[in-house]
Design an enzyme around this catalytic site. Sequence first.
Site, short mmCIF file in Angstrom:
data_model
loop_
_atom_site.label_atom_id
_atom_site.label_comp_id
_atom_site.label_asym_id
_atom_site.label_seq_id
_atom_site.Cartn_x
_atom_site.Cartn_y
_atom_site.Cartn_z
N ASP A 1 0.82 -1.24 0.16
CA ASP A 1 -0.19 -0.07 -0.02
C ASP A 1 0.86 1.16 0.03
OD1 ASP A 1 0.91 0.37 2.51
OD2 ASP A 1 -1.22 -0.13 3.62
N HIS A 2 0.25 2.48 0.19
CA HIS A 2 0.74 3.82 0.16
C HIS A 2 1.93 3.76 1.18
CE1 HIS A 2 -2.06 3.85 3.26
NE2 HIS A 2 -1.47 4.77 3.95
N CYS B 1 3.56 -3.12 3.92
CA CYS B 1 2.69 -2.05 4.22
C CYS B 1 3.42 -1.27 5.43
CB CYS B 1 1.38 -2.67 4.63
SG CYS B 1 1.23 -3.55 6.08
N GLY B 2 2.57 -0.52 6.25
CA GLY B 2 3.20 0.22 7.41
C GLY B 2 3.77 -0.60 8.31
N THR B 3 3.26 -1.59 8.85
CA THR B 3 3.60 -2.66 9.73
C THR B 3 3.86 -4.14 9.14
OG1 THR B 3 1.46 -3.30 10.41
CG2 THR B 3 2.34 -1.37 11.51
N GLY B 4 3.15 -4.38 7.89
CA GLY B 4 3.31 -5.56 7.58
C GLY B 4 2.37 -6.51 8.07
N ILE B 5 1.51 -6.07 8.83
CA ILE B 5 0.50 -7.08 9.62
C ILE B 5 -0.78 -6.92 8.97
CG2 ILE B 5 -0.92 -7.03 11.65
CD1 ILE B 5 0.93 -5.54 13.22
N GLY B 6 -1.31 -5.93 8.36
CA GLY B 6 -2.43 -5.95 7.50
C GLY B 6 -2.31 -6.50 6.09
N HIS C 1 11.50 -23.98 7.14
CA HIS C 1 10.52 -24.70 7.87
C HIS C 1 9.09 -24.62 7.38
CE1 HIS C 1 13.26 -24.88 11.83
NE2 HIS C 1 13.97 -25.33 10.96
N ARG D 1 10.62 -33.59 7.83
CA ARG D 1 9.56 -33.67 8.97
C ARG D 1 8.67 -32.31 8.73
NH1 ARG D 1 14.03 -31.08 11.85
NH2 ARG D 1 13.23 -29.25 13.19
N HIS D 2 9.37 -31.22 8.03
CA HIS D 2 8.62 -30.02 7.85
C HIS D 2 7.41 -30.16 6.55
CE1 HIS D 2 11.24 -27.97 10.57
NE2 HIS D 2 12.35 -28.48 9.47
#
Length: 146
Positions: free
Chosen positions: A8-9, A65-70, A98, A132-133
Amino acid sequence: MKVIISGDHAGMTLRNEVKSVLDELGFTYEDVGADCTASVDYPDYAFPAAERVANGEFDRGIFVCGTGIGISISANKVKGIRCALVHDVFSAKATRQHNDSNILAMGERVIGPGLAREIVKTWLTTEFEGGRHQNRIEKISTYEKE
């Protein structure tokens, strides 16, 4: 390897750093992120780009994005996506080894350009360990199909 870049912006500056790293490593990429500083909605950029990774048009994606969370939450709504929100090099390596992550998310307001460059290099050059992963990844894929 083909990489799609989105955001985003609030991720425009860091996306330019990502493109610089991709150029240095010789990867093919397309940036489909916002090219404005006016506020836009990250799902509008995450969903279509993540779908292009999920359908195999691109091998991996890097979203900012700003935090990467959204943007990471949005990307993970697309079946077949394993998007990892990463703000350190150790996690970048671990999520490839992993989790076989196929999208990397970062927050421009959280990390600086130097660290972002190291994260991108590590994430792009680290291989999935399998073993295993692999069983765990298959469980995620099975759940998505239910």
